[in-house]
Write a protein that holds these residues in place. Structure first.
Motif, PDB file in Angstrom:
ATOM      1  N   ILE B  20       0.879  -1.163   0.000  1.00  0.00           N
ATOM      2  CA  ILE B  20       0.000   0.000   0.000  1.00  0.00           C
ATOM      3  C   ILE B  20       0.918   1.215   0.000  1.00  0.00           C
ATOM      4  O   ILE B  20       1.850   1.273   0.808  1.00  0.00           O
ATOM      5  N   SER B  21       0.656   2.179  -0.854  1.00  0.00           N
ATOM      6  CA  SER B  21       1.621   3.259  -0.985  1.00  0.00           C
ATOM      7  C   SER B  21       1.740   4.023   0.332  1.00  0.00           C
ATOM      8  O   SER B  21       0.747   4.291   1.006  1.00  0.00           O
ATOM      9  N   GLY B  22       2.975   4.337   0.721  1.00  0.00           N
ATOM     10  CA  GLY B  22       3.217   5.043   1.975  1.00  0.00           C
ATOM     11  C   GLY B  22       3.449   4.137   3.170  1.00  0.00           C
ATOM     12  O   GLY B  22       3.762   4.619   4.254  1.00  0.00           O
ATOM     13  N   PHE B  23       3.279   2.823   2.953  1.00  0.00           N
ATOM     14  CA  PHE B  23       3.513   1.864   4.043  1.00  0.00           C
ATOM     15  C   PHE B  23       4.625   0.899   3.627  1.00  0.00           C
ATOM     16  O   PHE B  23       4.360  -0.226   3.214  1.00  0.00           O
ATOM     17  N   PRO B  24       5.867   1.367   3.692  1.00  0.00           N
ATOM     18  CA  PRO B  24       6.980   0.595   3.132  1.00  0.00           C
ATOM     19  C   PRO B  24       7.291  -0.668   3.918  1.00  0.00           C
ATOM     20  O   PRO B  24       7.097  -0.723   5.132  1.00  0.00           O
ATOM     21  N   ARG B 127      -0.746  12.378   1.973  1.00  0.00           N
ATOM     22  CA  ARG B 127      -0.605  11.733   0.686  1.00  0.00           C
ATOM     23  C   ARG B 127       0.829  11.238   0.576  1.00  0.00           C
ATOM     24  O   ARG B 127       1.779  11.967   0.878  1.00  0.00           O
ATOM     25  N   ALA B 128       0.981   9.976   0.154  1.00  0.00           N
ATOM     26  CA  ALA B 128       2.318   9.396   0.095  1.00  0.00           C
ATOM     27  C   ALA B 128       3.013   9.893  -1.163  1.00  0.00           C
ATOM     28  O   ALA B 128       2.705   9.442  -2.255  1.00  0.00           O
ATOM     29  N   GLN B 129       3.895  10.840  -1.014  1.00  0.00           N
ATOM     30  CA  GLN B 129       4.614  11.377  -2.175  1.00  0.00           C
ATOM     31  C   GLN B 129       5.860  12.066  -1.679  1.00  0.00           C
ATOM     32  O   GLN B 129       5.957  12.443  -0.520  1.00  0.00           O
ATOM     33  N   HIS B 130       6.820  12.210  -2.583  1.00  0.00           N
ATOM     34  CA  HIS B 130       8.042  12.930  -2.273  1.00  0.00           C
ATOM     35  C   HIS B 130       8.571  12.594  -0.898  1.00  0.00           C
ATOM     36  O   HIS B 130       8.815  13.469  -0.079  1.00  0.00           O
ATOM     37  N   TYR B 133       6.249   9.149   4.123  1.00  0.00           N
ATOM     38  CA  TYR B 133       5.650   7.865   4.419  1.00  0.00           C
ATOM     39  C   TYR B 133       4.413   8.083   5.277  1.00  0.00           C
ATOM     40  O   TYR B 133       4.316   9.060   6.012  1.00  0.00           O
ATOM     41  N   ARG B 134       3.488   7.123   5.219  1.00  0.00           N
ATOM     42  CA  ARG B 134       2.337   7.188   6.112  1.00  0.00           C
ATOM     43  C   ARG B 134       2.572   6.358   7.372  1.00  0.00           C
ATOM     44  O   ARG B 134       1.904   6.526   8.372  1.00  0.00           O
ATOM     45  N   GLN B 135       3.513   5.421   7.297  1.00  0.00           N
ATOM     46  CA  GLN B 135       4.017   4.774   8.522  1.00  0.00           C
ATOM     47  C   GLN B 135       5.529   4.869   8.469  1.00  0.00           C
ATOM     48  O   GLN B 135       6.137   4.514   7.455  1.00  0.00           O
ATOM     49  N   PHE B 136       6.139   5.348   9.511  1.00  0.00           N
ATOM     50  CA  PHE B 136       7.604   5.359   9.556  1.00  0.00           C
ATOM     51  C   PHE B 136       8.066   5.249  11.007  1.00  0.00           C
ATOM     52  O   PHE B 136       7.312   5.504  11.936  1.00  0.00           O
ATOM     53  N   TYR B 137       9.326   4.831  11.148  1.00  0.00           N
ATOM     54  CA  TYR B 137       9.889   4.631  12.480  1.00  0.00           C
ATOM     55  C   TYR B 137      10.546   5.895  12.997  1.00  0.00           C
ATOM     56  O   TYR B 137      11.206   6.596  12.243  1.00  0.00           O
ATOM     57  N   GLN B 138      10.365   6.150  14.267  1.00  0.00           N
ATOM     58  CA  GLN B 138      11.155   7.179  14.929  1.00  0.00           C
ATOM     59  C   GLN B 138      11.967   6.520  16.035  1.00  0.00           C
ATOM     60  O   GLN B 138      11.530   5.559  16.655  1.00  0.00           O
TER      61      GLN B 138
END
Lengths: 461, 461
Positions: B20-24, B127-130, B133-138
């Motif tokens: 799913i875009s943005g959920f790498p 929006r997942a672009q440039h 991400y919509r899910q990312f680690y901190q």
């Protein structure tokens, strides 16, 4: 005795502080214990060659609904879009469905058999009550093949969970084992094929309901009393050992599926013995069905002998067709999960997990003369270069406040030195456990600390 | 040169497989590298006495909205309740708000100063672009006090991030540092107090927009051209070294807040030197503001010298009043985060992170004679007891398939033995890297493997 256990069980449930009901959180010293536990589990998974996997927490709703229930799946929407919510994305409710989806996307770039583990939270929108969390951790392992998967992996999964429990100090447990082919072969010889899935779901609850409830549940499937009596007889709990049960099963002539299940069960027993698992830790039980309908062979569930009321703390089984529903291709697999969110509060309660440490650091370097900061930093750096977790106390507080801090945090040593001492290359090392202290040369005492602390291993709980 | 960098940057973004875009999601060998990276970060955090924290992924919406934006926060609903969605629960969009909420619930049971870290995903419904991400680690660390918090912790946070980057092999970076009091003191001397928050937000973008865009953005706040020129002049990028900048700032007579900021900045510089951080790794920059409005003192951001286009890879600052909005009590703090979801694909791309290993196991015990399973298991157990990650190949496949598997997985050694050899207490150890092999006594060769592998450390990338 029973009420006492129930009371204690309720205590575990409410042990963890939680701001929103069903979303438990640990206090710092409990979190350190929880993390030690996951580190050990991760260590063992990797020791057996399982590799880490981390899927996104979010899946498409249609993937989730292929195996899940819309009353417990959380959907997502952007707060600003509340007036036009679409069933598009949702949170995973287990780690198996995402695993199957992941394999379907990536199998061209994977090497089989693929052994993976994932330690991660899952979410279920249930009412938070009676030990149901809405967020909890699962520790899953799975082995899948592209083609045949040897039954030996079934034994490896059961063994690995037992190894982990033994390492943690949970000695008093046993793993119930069964084979779905035996149950379904047996049922096919008695009732109609259409009734089997529902009958298995009822059998899965046999130890949680009364015999009367069990009988009336089977009656709702239009199973006759004669058939029910036949089933009940087959499922009666027994005192026989594994060898006696296998021998009795081998003598029964039911059908091919049943005999295949008995052969698989026997192989599993033999392999567990080869793997060196003590016979007291696994026990054949015809009463074990497991709720999920995707199991096709071995099923297992681990319970604590002296806390059966908390239910299973680990479980799993063989699934030969699971991925088919998600990716149109069979990858036979075997896997299992440890219910760590349920297990850890219980281990803390029973003092099996140590929660004395309120810090990760073992050593506190106190600061008496801020002008000598360079020296304090040097001391900390030497310790850190030697892998000793070391904190420098950087607040402007009295020495006694600093030592109080180190004590409260459960550290092992405090290093104390003023300007004069540092000029003479000298420090005081206070042992915070036995309240003794020695004064001496810096490098000599640092070596002493290093030697004492490095003898502890992260695998020691 | 610039286009080449941009191209390479885009490659990093799309490096990861994602359903799913943005959920790498990573492939297995990338996930192993990602986990090595988080293990090292965790190791360093704990080496400095930071303790693990794990808050629930779910917060009350009103807590999230205290600092977040409803267009990027994901709310939750149960799929079955889609017709009556309530703004009740949502996913965290950072780790700082949950931390402040946690402290407000639990401070009575915490010891201060409290040093915590949290490595966990966050979710933003953009929006997942440039590269969004919509899910990312901190990977967050924070130190908070109940009362005063020494500025020395500001230095410790900056230093610790630098230590981690250096350890990983990222040598070519610098951390921009500034102090919010300098910026806001300076702005107060020029523009109205009401304009400052907005002006700081525009200054934060100064390096991402053209000088003309910068000027017109400030004009929208009704700031005059004379004032803008004054601000632009103060913020011009400069070649001077830290000492020269500090000296110039010290000479400026603006107001008390400004001078306090300069003093704090100077202390930070001095402390970073005491902590032994090489001067090339930190650089004062008046152009650094940081977007979040809760910073009150030191702010910092780390960039890669040869990849400035990916923006900051770490950043943070001092916040003296943050918790007040959430828990009505001040806990001054300093913290920062490493953007690991952005950093890791870049490190893989640049071969700084090794992705050769497709398995966690270093040794494969091959199985030629299934009758000798006990012996193969014994060999694996001895290795495992000595902490060597060892897999037994349990499929029924030819020896060459088994060796092929070990090679594909990037393992170091394969152990080969048939029944005859095992009877003579003999095995073959094949070195899969240099393709040599030796035949010899089991315990002798196992010791040899143990010696070779234990020389590698998990901290070696």
């Amino acid at each position: 005795m029973y009420t006492c256990r129930v009371f204690s069980f309720m205590k575990w449930w409410f042990y963890m502080k939680s701001d929103i009901s069903g979303f438990p959180e640990f206090l710092p010293h409990e979190q350190i214990a929880f993390q030690n536990m996951t580190s050990i589990i991760r260590y063992y998974f990797e020791l057996y060659g399982f590799i880490p996997m981390d899927t996104a927490a979010v899946e498409r709703v249609h993937t989730l609904l292929a195996k899940g229930n819309d009353s417990e799946i959380y959907g997502l929407y952007r707060l600003a879009d509340i007036d036009a919510v679409k069933k598009n994305l949702g949170l995973r409710f287990d780690l198996t469905v995402p695993f199957a989806r992941y394999v379907s996307s990536n199998y061209g770039q994977m090497t089989f058999p693929h052994k993976r583990y994932q330690i991660a939270p899952v979410w279920r929108g249930e009412r938070a009550q009676h030990g149901r969390y809405r967020q909890f951790y699962q520790c899953d392992i799975d082995v899948i093949a592209d083609g045949e998967l040897s039954q030996r992996y079934d034994a490896e999964v059961v063994l690995l969970f037992a190894e982990i429990l033994l390492h943690i100090g949970v000695k008093n447990f046993h793993t119930k084992i069964n084979n779905r082919k035996i149950l379904s072969g047996f049922l096919k010889s008695i009732i109609h094929a259409d009734q089997i899935t529902d009958a298995l779901r009822i059998i899965d609850k046999i130890d949680k309901i009364t015999p009367e409830e069990f009988t009336s549940a089977l009656r709702t499937l239009s199973i006759t009393d004669a058939q029910i009596s036949n089933i009940t007889n087959f499922l009666q709990s027994e005192e026989d050992d594994n060898e006696q049960i296998i021998n009795r099963l081998k003598k029964m002539e039911v059908n091919e599926e049943f005999s295949l299940g008995v052969d698989e069960l026997y192989s599993l027993i033999m392999l567990l013995r080869s793997f060196g698992l003590n016979e007291k830790h696994f026990k054949i039980s015809m009463r074990l069905a497991r709720g999920l309908n995707y199991y096709t062979g071995v099923v297992f569930e681990t319970v604590l002998n002296d806390a059966p009321e908390i239910g299973s703390i680990a479980g799993g089984g063989r699934y030969d067709n699971l991925t088919e529903t998600i990716c149109n291709k069979k990858f036979p697999g075997v896997g299992g999960t440890i219910g760590i969110s349920r297990l850890v509060p219980m281990l803390i309660e029973k003092n099996i997990l140590n929660t004395d440490k309120h810090s990760t650091a073992d050593v506190l370097v106190t600061v008496q003369d801020p002008n000598c900061m360079d020296s304090y930093i040097n001391i900390a750096n030497v310790l850190r270069q030697n892998k000793i977790k070391t904190e420098i106390y950087l607040q402007n507080k009295s020495l006694s406040s600093q030592l109080n801090y180190a004590n409260k945090k459960g550290m092992c040593y405090a290093i104390i030195a003023n300007e004069d001492e540092l000029l003479r290359d000298c420090i005081i090392v206070r042992n915070l456990k036995d309240k003794t202290q020695v004064t001496g040369n810096i490098s000599h005492l640092i070596s002493h600390i290093m030697k004492t602390i490095s003898e502890h291993d992260f695998l020691d709980l």
